[in-house]
Design a protein around this motif. Structure first.
Motif, short mmCIF file in Angstrom:
data_model
loop_
_atom_site.label_atom_id
_atom_site.label_comp_id
_atom_site.label_asym_id
_atom_site.label_seq_id
_atom_site.Cartn_x
_atom_site.Cartn_y
_atom_site.Cartn_z
N GLY A 57 0.90 9.65 -5.20
CA GLY A 57 0.91 8.84 -3.89
C GLY A 57 2.05 8.11 -3.46
O GLY A 57 3.17 8.13 -4.21
N ALA A 58 2.08 7.23 -2.35
CA ALA A 58 3.27 6.79 -1.71
C ALA A 58 2.64 5.39 -1.16
O ALA A 58 1.65 5.29 -0.60
N VAL A 106 8.25 4.80 -0.22
CA VAL A 106 8.97 5.23 0.84
C VAL A 106 9.14 4.44 2.14
O VAL A 106 8.88 3.13 1.90
N GLU A 107 9.84 4.82 3.18
CA GLU A 107 10.32 3.94 4.16
C GLU A 107 8.91 3.35 5.14
O GLU A 107 8.96 2.24 5.65
N ASN A 137 0.84 7.15 3.21
CA ASN A 137 0.17 8.02 3.07
C ASN A 137 0.48 9.43 3.56
O ASN A 137 0.19 10.51 2.94
N HIS A 138 1.19 9.41 4.73
CA HIS A 138 1.42 10.66 5.32
C HIS A 138 2.89 10.99 5.00
O HIS A 138 3.73 11.91 5.68
N ALA A 139 3.61 10.10 4.16
CA ALA A 139 5.01 10.45 3.67
C ALA A 139 5.46 10.62 2.17
O ALA A 139 6.47 10.55 1.91
N ILE A 140 4.50 11.19 1.58
CA ILE A 140 4.36 11.58 0.26
C ILE A 140 5.38 12.75 0.10
O ILE A 140 5.24 13.77 0.77
N PRO A 141 6.57 12.64 -0.69
CA PRO A 141 7.64 13.87 -0.65
C PRO A 141 6.82 15.05 -1.55
O PRO A 141 6.30 14.72 -2.38
#
Length: 292
Positions: A58-59, A84-85, A110-114
């Protein structure tokens, strides 16, 4: 064996209310508390507390270090949680005096997990490990396809319900967990019954009424299971606790009905507590609980 959970991580903000507000109504909260949450984090904590090894993928944002530390304290492997940013996800949770809740979610990190995180994490898996995911992140189809190639079991908690995600993921799913409302939404969105969906095992939860399980070997005929009778004070996180314990039980080699019974007991104990991940019961709590 290991459970790899592609899941959300949220700061949960709990507002205790005398009743749910009506449209246009302003209402004063009796209290405000912050806790660790997100369906993903809740399931990771539940599975870890049920004695499984859990790797969370996760992030979080720059303000989410406390959430990662808390997951680690609860026994979750956090090596594949990245910063993440975007801001850390959060949820506003309104809880009334009857224990019912209304939740507003901001996805954030949660919508920026690479996507490359999936390969790094799942490269550590072994045949027979489990991939678990929900609908509060992205990349579920990519993760499920990768897990299938690696010989993993794929467990999908279809909440919050998303018709497009469900249609894409059903062909890749070995275990589907959802509540009765989500089940009806899925049937309506897909135009299919359980036989046509062809998911080997489907668990439909029905709150205090227990639920039903459907499996391919019985032609997906409904098999009822019960839930212990308790006085609920907060239903937030009960479904996540059920899923985490269920997947952990199966990961540890329990027969399906035994794993469902354990998960039902854990969820019943959970609704007697205020909070989410921070108050999920551990295995000893569940085993020592006296219901009814």
């Amino acid at each position: 064996m290991t459970i790899f959970n592609l899941g959300s991580i949220n700061a949960d903000l709990f507002y205790a209310l005398p009743h749910m507000p009506s449209p246009g109504e302003t209402i004063a909260a009796a209290s405000l508390e912050r806790g660790l949450g997100g369906k993903g984090a809740n399931m990771s904590v539940a599975a870890a507390r049920a004695a499984s090894r859990v790797v969370h993928m996760g992030a979080v944002g720059a303000n989410g270090g406390w959430a990662v530390e808390r997951l680690l304290e609860y026994g979750v492997d956090t090596r594949h949680i990245v910063q993440v940013e975007a801001d850390t996800g959060h949820a506003i949770i309104l809880v009334d005096q009857a224990g019912e809740n209304t939740i507003i979610i901001h996805h954030g990190a949660n919508h920026a997990i690479p996507e490359d995180l999936l390969g790094r994490a799942l490269s550590e898996s072994e045949t027979g490990d489990t991939l678990l995911f929900q609908n509060e992140t992205l990349l579920q189809p990519e993760a499920a396809a990768m897990a299938r190639k690696l010989g993993m079991r794929v467990a999908y908690a279809a909440a919050p319900f998303d018709a497009e995600a469900a249609r894409a993921l059903l062909p890749l799913t070995d275990l589907l967990v959802l509540n009765e409302i989500e089940m009806e939404q899925l049937k309506s969105a897909s135009g299919q019954d359980l036989r046509e969906m062809a998911v080997p095992t489907v668990i439909v939860t029905e709150g205090a009424a227990g639920g039903r399980l459907h499996r391919v070997e019985t032609g997906w005929e409904a098999e009822r299971f019960s839930s212990p009778e308790v006085k609920a004070v907060d239903t937030t996180g009960a479904g996540d606790t059920f899923t985490g314990y269920l997947v952990a039980g199966l990961d540890r080699g329990m027969p399906l009905r035994q794993a469902v019974a354990l998960a039902s007991q854990a969820a019943a104990l959970m609704v007697t507590r205020h909070g989410t991940a921070d108050v999920i019961p551990d295995l000893r709590d569940v085993q020592d609980a006296r219901f009814g």
